[in-house]
Each structure stands twice: as C-alpha cells, then as structure tokens.
Enzyme design. Structure first.
Site, PDB file in Angstrom:
ATOM      1  N   LEU A   1       4.868  64.928  48.671  1.00  0.00           N
ATOM      2  CA  LEU A   1       4.806  66.346  49.005  1.00  0.00           C
ATOM      3  C   LEU A   1       3.475  66.704  49.663  1.00  0.00           C
ATOM      4  O   LEU A   1       2.495  65.963  49.532  1.00  0.00           O
ATOM      5  CB  LEU A   1       5.029  67.174  47.732  1.00  0.00           C
ATOM      6  CG  LEU A   1       6.395  66.922  47.072  1.00  0.00           C
ATOM      7  CD1 LEU A   1       6.437  67.454  45.659  1.00  0.00           C
ATOM      8  CD2 LEU A   1       7.507  67.549  47.919  1.00  0.00           C
ATOM      9  N   PRO A   2       3.419  67.851  50.369  1.00  0.00           N
ATOM     10  CA  PRO A   2       2.255  68.146  51.211  1.00  0.00           C
ATOM     11  C   PRO A   2       0.954  68.440  50.475  1.00  0.00           C
ATOM     12  O   PRO A   2      -0.119  68.158  51.003  1.00  0.00           O
ATOM     13  CB  PRO A   2       2.700  69.380  52.012  1.00  0.00           C
ATOM     14  CG  PRO A   2       4.188  69.360  51.963  1.00  0.00           C
ATOM     15  CD  PRO A   2       4.544  68.765  50.644  1.00  0.00           C
TER      16      PRO A   2
ATOM     17  N   THR B   1      -0.706  63.094  48.532  1.00  0.00           N
ATOM     18  CA  THR B   1      -2.163  63.189  48.477  1.00  0.00           C
ATOM     19  C   THR B   1      -2.477  64.443  47.673  1.00  0.00           C
ATOM     20  O   THR B   1      -2.469  65.557  48.188  1.00  0.00           O
ATOM     21  CB  THR B   1      -2.766  63.270  49.889  1.00  0.00           C
ATOM     22  OG1 THR B   1      -2.378  62.099  50.619  1.00  0.00           O
ATOM     23  CG2 THR B   1      -4.287  63.321  49.824  1.00  0.00           C
TER      24      THR B   1
ATOM     25  N   LYS C   1      -7.571  57.585  47.492  1.00  0.00           N
ATOM     26  CA  LYS C   1      -6.954  58.052  48.745  1.00  0.00           C
ATOM     27  C   LYS C   1      -7.763  59.182  49.371  1.00  0.00           C
ATOM     28  O   LYS C   1      -7.976  59.212  50.595  1.00  0.00           O
ATOM     29  CB  LYS C   1      -5.516  58.508  48.481  1.00  0.00           C
ATOM     30  CG  LYS C   1      -4.834  59.107  49.717  1.00  0.00           C
ATOM     31  CD  LYS C   1      -4.787  58.114  50.868  1.00  0.00           C
ATOM     32  CE  LYS C   1      -4.445  58.751  52.200  1.00  0.00           C
ATOM     33  NZ  LYS C   1      -3.212  59.514  52.224  1.00  0.00           N
TER      34      LYS C   1
ATOM     35  N   LYS D   1      -6.411  70.176  54.720  1.00  0.00           N
ATOM     36  CA  LYS D   1      -6.094  70.231  53.292  1.00  0.00           C
ATOM     37  C   LYS D   1      -6.752  69.068  52.556  1.00  0.00           C
ATOM     38  O   LYS D   1      -7.390  69.236  51.511  1.00  0.00           O
ATOM     39  CB  LYS D   1      -4.582  70.218  53.108  1.00  0.00           C
ATOM     40  CG  LYS D   1      -4.105  70.217  51.666  1.00  0.00           C
ATOM     41  CD  LYS D   1      -3.834  68.826  51.123  1.00  0.00           C
ATOM     42  CE  LYS D   1      -2.711  68.136  51.868  1.00  0.00           C
ATOM     43  NZ  LYS D   1      -2.404  66.788  51.302  1.00  0.00           N
TER      44      LYS D   1
END
Length: 311
Positions: A64-65, A94, A172, A241
């Site tokens: 998911l974003p 992420t 990450k 983001k």
C-alpha cells in the site's frame, strides 16, 4: 498456500501475479476493482473488502502507498480482525514500525496473529521481472515460513532477513533516503561541470574513474542521460512521502537530519513544479534548468562504465 493480497498498484499487481503463477491460492483486493482484471483471468478470487480478503488467508500481504492507508485497511477496513488465529500478516509497503505496532496493539496481539515487515526495492521493473530485493523484519521462524512466498516475488539471493520487527521498514527507508540523496548530489555536480564547459560524457567518465564513483552515476541515471526518462513508474508524490517518513524517523531517533531535510525540500520543490505524478528522477530537471541544457549523452553506448579505484 492461501494468500490474501491487498494493493494492486504499479508494483503490487506484478507481485500478486507471480504468486498466482507459483501455484498459490490468491485472493485479491484493491480500491479499484478494475486493477484485478488480469489476476481474475489467471484464477485469483476477488474480495469485495479488505476483511473479505483476509478472512481465510494463511498469509495476508499488503502493498500500500503509505502508513495511513495501511492502518485504514487493517483497522478501519477490518482486515486485521478478519484474519484467522495463527495467520501471518506480511506488510510489504514502505511504511513505519509505529503504524504496524498500532495495528498489533489494537487487534493482532490478542488474537495470535503474527506479522513481518518486508518492504521491497527494485522499482516496477523488478516487480514485473520477479527480481525484487526484499528486506524482512521479524522473528526468524516466521521469516523461514514465509520464504517460499518471498521467493515467488523476489530474487532468492537478495531476500534479506535484516533483524527484528521494524528492521525491514527502517532499512528500506534508509535505502530510499540515500538513493534520493545520491540523485540530488549527482545532479548538482553535473550541473556545475556542464555549466563550466566540461563535456558531460567526459565529466561522468572522470567521476566513474575516481573515488566518487557510485552505482547511481554508473547505472541509475543512465535512463535520463540516454533516453530522457525520469522514471514515472515511481511518482514524485511517493518519493516525497518516503523522504518525509525517513526524516521523521531520524528526528524520532534523535539523529540530526539537516542534509536529509534539504534533500526532502528539493524533492518537494520538484513535485510542486513538475507535478505529483512526475517521475522520481524529476529533480534532475531542476539542475538541468540551472545548467541551461538537458543532461543527455549523444552516444550512450560509448559511455564509459567506470574503473576500479582504491580510496
């Protein structure tokens, strides 16, 4: 294995497809039902809601974003509450350790549902090819149980167990932060060199033959230098983001983030100028403007690959 997969975006759609091809029983859900057309044609089952996707799953994968949407899907979408006891939630978004901990504290822990954080690197091209690098945080036993699932989506030699819960998210975020920093630093150097009259190919070759050589300069930036491709497979909105999450993490840890915060500001300026859907390498364009020309190699095939150096 019975796998629920939520999030069929630029990367998730390829990852889910690889799981189907590997013979797993895959149920899919996305905010856009049309995103599942290829998966349904391959034999996947459609779920009308996050909860329906999770209900019978041995593994629930989310791709998911951002952390807010992760929490929305797991908590307000009731996916966490629908997971059977003993199931394993694998978040490949992420995201942040704090978001996953909130989900666990509110729903998962009391019901015996385990979790792993397993964000990926390799962009949409790696997802399509099934060669993603995967950074897994969580108990070793759960990592080993989930390994066949990871191997269906990623390069088996680059599936790394990086530590306990939260370590995958952290690694990450830091990889992305360093990559974005490489992009800004490289663009600034190229702009100065070109504006000073140095041939772009000569400048790049000199840098590659020096202790300043980098994988970014040798490989990643070639899509811009050769083709004018700023990589719209990963949008500026997502890049900003990720930078914001990384800077916030540094501040939470009490680590000074002056350089990272500046890189974030440059990315946000590019997003404002080039648009939220512009490619993640769009900040290069800011420096092309300063140099008064685009960064292009007339003969990319003849570009030097660099040389081994000793620092």
């Amino acid at each position: 294995m019975r796998i629920g997969f939520i999030g069929l975006g630029n990367m998730g759609r390829h990852m889910a497809r690889h799981l189907i091809h590997a013979g797993h029983l895959v149920t899919v859900h996305d905010a856009r039902s049309q995103a599942a057309a290829e998966h349904l044609a391959l034999g996947a089952r459609w779920a009308d809601s996050p909860a329906d996707c999770a209900r019978d799953a041995e593994f629930l994968i989310t791709m998911l974003p951002n952390p807010r949407i992760v929490e929305d899907v797991l908590l307000r979408g009731n996916a966490a509450a629908a997971l059977p006891e003993g199931a394993l939630w694998i978040d490949m978004s992420t995201s942040t350790p704090a978001a996953a901990e909130r989900v666990s504290a509110e729903v998962l822990d009391a019901r015996g549902v385990r979790r792993l954080d397993a964000p990926v690197s390799g962009m949409a091209r790696g997802a399509e090819a099934g060669t993603l690098q995967i950074f897994v945080g969580g108990p070793d036993d759960d990592f080993r149980i989930a390994l066949p699932v990871f191997e269906a989506m990623g390069d088996p030699d680059r599936i790394l167990h990086v530590g306990g819960l939260g370590a995958g998210y952290t690694v990450k975020l830091l990889i992305n932060l360093l990559w974005f920093s490489h992009l800004v630093a490289t663009s600034e150097v190229l702009a100065m060199g070109v504006k000073a009259g140095v041939d772009l190919g000569v400048l790049r070759g000199s840098l590659l033959a020096s202790p300043a050589a980098s994988n970014f300069l040798e490989k990643d930036i070639m899509c811009v230098l050769a083709d004018g491709d700023y990589d719209d497979s990963f949008a500026m909105a997502l890049a900003c983001k990720d930078l914001g999450l990384a800077v916030d993490l540094g501040r939470d840890l009490g680590v000074s983030t002056e350089l990272s915060a500046l890189v974030e500001q440059i990315y946000r300026r590019s997003k404002a100028q080039h648009g939220e859907l512009a490619g993640e390498m769009s900040p290069v364009r800011l420096y092309e403007t300063l140099a008064g020309r685009e960064f292009r190699l007339p003969d990319p095939a003849a570009a030097p690959a660099g040389a081994a150096v000793t620092v």
